[in-house]
Design a protein around this motif. Sequence first.
Motif, PDB file in Angstrom:
ATOM      1  N   SER A 165     -97.495  56.790  29.871  1.00  0.00           N
ATOM      2  CA  SER A 165     -98.631  55.904  30.132  1.00  0.00           C
ATOM      3  C   SER A 165     -99.604  55.838  28.966  1.00  0.00           C
ATOM      4  O   SER A 165    -100.432  54.925  28.893  1.00  0.00           O
ATOM      5  N   LEU A 166     -99.514  56.788  28.044  1.00  0.00           N
ATOM      6  CA  LEU A 166    -100.422  56.814  26.903  1.00  0.00           C
ATOM      7  C   LEU A 166     -99.880  56.050  25.697  1.00  0.00           C
ATOM      8  O   LEU A 166    -100.608  55.858  24.712  1.00  0.00           O
ATOM      9  N   LEU A 167     -98.625  55.640  25.767  1.00  0.00           N
ATOM     10  CA  LEU A 167     -97.981  54.998  24.626  1.00  0.00           C
ATOM     11  C   LEU A 167     -97.950  53.482  24.779  1.00  0.00           C
ATOM     12  O   LEU A 167     -97.799  52.965  25.892  1.00  0.00           O
ATOM     13  N   ASN A 168     -98.061  52.795  23.683  1.00  0.00           N
ATOM     14  CA  ASN A 168     -98.048  51.334  23.662  1.00  0.00           C
ATOM     15  C   ASN A 168     -96.669  50.845  23.235  1.00  0.00           C
ATOM     16  O   ASN A 168     -96.278  50.998  22.075  1.00  0.00           O
ATOM     17  N   GLY A 169     -95.952  50.278  24.177  1.00  0.00           N
ATOM     18  CA  GLY A 169     -94.604  49.801  23.892  1.00  0.00           C
ATOM     19  C   GLY A 169     -94.560  48.551  23.047  1.00  0.00           C
ATOM     20  O   GLY A 169     -93.476  48.115  22.634  1.00  0.00           O
ATOM     21  N   GLN A 170     -95.726  47.955  22.769  1.00  0.00           N
ATOM     22  CA  GLN A 170     -95.771  46.753  21.938  1.00  0.00           C
ATOM     23  C   GLN A 170     -95.851  47.087  20.453  1.00  0.00           C
ATOM     24  O   GLN A 170     -95.822  46.195  19.619  1.00  0.00           O
ATOM     25  N   GLN A 171     -95.985  48.376  20.128  1.00  0.00           N
ATOM     26  CA  GLN A 171     -95.999  48.827  18.742  1.00  0.00           C
ATOM     27  C   GLN A 171     -94.733  49.635  18.474  1.00  0.00           C
ATOM     28  O   GLN A 171     -94.238  50.334  19.354  1.00  0.00           O
ATOM     29  N   ARG A 172     -94.241  49.557  17.240  1.00  0.00           N
ATOM     30  CA  ARG A 172     -92.947  50.168  16.941  1.00  0.00           C
ATOM     31  C   ARG A 172     -92.938  51.673  17.194  1.00  0.00           C
ATOM     32  O   ARG A 172     -91.998  52.200  17.793  1.00  0.00           O
ATOM     33  N   LEU A 173     -93.975  52.384  16.752  1.00  0.00           N
ATOM     34  CA  LEU A 173     -93.995  53.836  16.940  1.00  0.00           C
ATOM     35  C   LEU A 173     -94.025  54.189  18.416  1.00  0.00           C
ATOM     36  O   LEU A 173     -93.267  55.052  18.875  1.00  0.00           O
ATOM     37  N   GLY A 174     -94.896  53.506  19.174  1.00  0.00           N
ATOM     38  CA  GLY A 174     -94.972  53.778  20.601  1.00  0.00           C
ATOM     39  C   GLY A 174     -93.664  53.463  21.306  1.00  0.00           C
ATOM     40  O   GLY A 174     -93.209  54.223  22.165  1.00  0.00           O
ATOM     41  N   ALA A 175     -93.049  52.330  20.938  1.00  0.00           N
ATOM     42  CA  ALA A 175     -91.778  51.947  21.557  1.00  0.00           C
ATOM     43  C   ALA A 175     -90.680  52.948  21.219  1.00  0.00           C
ATOM     44  O   ALA A 175     -89.849  53.293  22.079  1.00  0.00           O
ATOM     45  N   THR A 176     -90.678  53.426  19.984  1.00  0.00           N
ATOM     46  CA  THR A 176     -89.660  54.394  19.572  1.00  0.00           C
ATOM     47  C   THR A 176     -89.769  55.682  20.380  1.00  0.00           C
ATOM     48  O   THR A 176     -88.766  56.241  20.838  1.00  0.00           O
ATOM     49  N   ILE A 177     -91.001  56.161  20.576  1.00  0.00           N
ATOM     50  CA  ILE A 177     -91.195  57.379  21.365  1.00  0.00           C
ATOM     51  C   ILE A 177     -90.818  57.130  22.818  1.00  0.00           C
ATOM     52  O   ILE A 177     -90.167  57.968  23.460  1.00  0.00           O
ATOM     53  N   LEU A 178     -91.221  55.979  23.354  1.00  0.00           N
ATOM     54  CA  LEU A 178     -90.870  55.647  24.736  1.00  0.00           C
ATOM     55  C   LEU A 178     -89.363  55.627  24.941  1.00  0.00           C
ATOM     56  O   LEU A 178     -88.861  56.037  26.003  1.00  0.00           O
ATOM     57  N   GLY A 215     -77.749  53.745  24.151  1.00  0.00           N
ATOM     58  CA  GLY A 215     -78.850  54.577  23.682  1.00  0.00           C
ATOM     59  C   GLY A 215     -79.561  55.267  24.829  1.00  0.00           C
ATOM     60  O   GLY A 215     -79.944  56.440  24.720  1.00  0.00           O
ATOM     61  N   ALA A 216     -79.735  54.566  25.949  1.00  0.00           N
ATOM     62  CA  ALA A 216     -80.404  55.155  27.100  1.00  0.00           C
ATOM     63  C   ALA A 216     -79.579  56.298  27.700  1.00  0.00           C
ATOM     64  O   ALA A 216     -80.119  57.358  28.052  1.00  0.00           O
ATOM     65  N   TRP A 217     -78.255  56.098  27.818  1.00  0.00           N
ATOM     66  CA  TRP A 217     -77.394  57.179  28.309  1.00  0.00           C
ATOM     67  C   TRP A 217     -77.450  58.377  27.355  1.00  0.00           C
ATOM     68  O   TRP A 217     -77.449  59.533  27.788  1.00  0.00           O
ATOM     69  N   THR A 218     -77.503  58.104  26.075  1.00  0.00           N
ATOM     70  CA  THR A 218     -77.577  59.184  25.083  1.00  0.00           C
ATOM     71  C   THR A 218     -78.857  59.981  25.248  1.00  0.00           C
ATOM     72  O   THR A 218     -78.853  61.220  25.140  1.00  0.00           O
ATOM     73  N   VAL A 219     -79.961  59.304  25.508  1.00  0.00           N
ATOM     74  CA  VAL A 219     -81.240  59.991  25.724  1.00  0.00           C
ATOM     75  C   VAL A 219     -81.139  60.953  26.911  1.00  0.00           C
ATOM     76  O   VAL A 219     -81.564  62.114  26.828  1.00  0.00           O
ATOM     77  N   LEU A 220     -80.574  60.493  28.012  1.00  0.00           N
ATOM     78  CA  LEU A 220     -80.425  61.361  29.185  1.00  0.00           C
ATOM     79  C   LEU A 220     -79.522  62.559  28.879  1.00  0.00           C
ATOM     80  O   LEU A 220     -79.799  63.685  29.312  1.00  0.00           O
ATOM     81  N   ALA A 221     -78.455  62.317  28.133  1.00  0.00           N
ATOM     82  CA  ALA A 221     -77.539  63.407  27.778  1.00  0.00           C
ATOM     83  C   ALA A 221     -78.222  64.431  26.882  1.00  0.00           C
ATOM     84  O   ALA A 221     -78.066  65.651  27.076  1.00  0.00           O
ATOM     85  N   VAL A 222     -78.993  63.961  25.920  1.00  0.00           N
ATOM     86  CA  VAL A 222     -79.680  64.882  25.000  1.00  0.00           C
ATOM     87  C   VAL A 222     -80.711  65.725  25.748  1.00  0.00           C
ATOM     88  O   VAL A 222     -80.811  66.939  25.533  1.00  0.00           O
ATOM     89  N   TRP A 223     -81.474  65.097  26.627  1.00  0.00           N
ATOM     90  CA  TRP A 223     -82.444  65.861  27.417  1.00  0.00           C
ATOM     91  C   TRP A 223     -81.745  66.930  28.262  1.00  0.00           C
ATOM     92  O   TRP A 223     -82.235  68.050  28.398  1.00  0.00           O
ATOM     93  N   THR A 224     -80.603  66.592  28.814  1.00  0.00           N
ATOM     94  CA  THR A 224     -79.855  67.548  29.632  1.00  0.00           C
ATOM     95  C   THR A 224     -79.427  68.763  28.810  1.00  0.00           C
ATOM     96  O   THR A 224     -79.638  69.911  29.210  1.00  0.00           O
TER      97      THR A 224
END
Length: 283
Positions: free
Chosen positions: A218-231, A258-267
Amino acid sequence: MTAPTTMQTVDADVRVTESRARFSDLLAAEWIKMWSLRSTFWAFAVSLLAVLAVSLSTAYGDSTRYPGMDAGQQEYFRTFGAVGDSFPMGSATFMALGAGAIGAITMLSEFTTGMIRTTFTAVPARRSVMVAKVVVVTAVTTAFGALAVLCSYAGVQWILSGQDAAAGLGHPGVPQLLAASVVLAPVCALIGMAMGALIRHSVLTIIATITLLFVLPSLLNGQQRLGATILHTLVLQAWQRLTYDDATGDPFPWTTTGAWTVLAVWTVVAAAVTVFSADRRDQ
């Protein structure tokens, strides 16, 4: 004169062999520990009820609005809305919160009472103990996720079928939504375990887990590249990418792979933190 010494050595070896816990014994012990906590049952029950309440109320609201939609809106709802209603964002939020709390409780139940020292005394192989915890929590929360998701899907589609707007299992997007939603539970549970293993304080662990899963996005801005990258590296955002088919209007789109990869990495990372943190201290 050497016979008694030989016999004593053999007896000592037998005792050591007998005292070494098998991994199946560790799994059984962790299963018993998990369900000996009354909070475990209540956490599962409340989470399931919350998930179903959100899903069914969302479907009921949409089903009552459906007759008043024009033809284009009805077509759009049958294509996309009925899929999203199967497991909406509110349900995913309660699923993630409940699973994260269960993972944290499972880890903290021994650390906050000091019983972990007794466990490590009985089983010096600390990493094996932690691996058993990870396996049990992963298996149980995966089953819980499957139960919650399938009950949500069945109830929602039953409600929508009254308006002839249900989305069957073969409908585009449904299999991926169901799979991603089931996976969400063990991933969040492992994150809760990892936080508990690192922090080892009940209140701070819950705060840290909630901050990571819900507050930070909720603190990140998805309209900016850095915020979107972290999101794009966060759990609920990965789930959302998998369950809402299209990234239209997203200034920084990303793929389902990429989304599946994120879940796998967190696991993997959460499980590794939980296991290897056992070498740091007992409490």
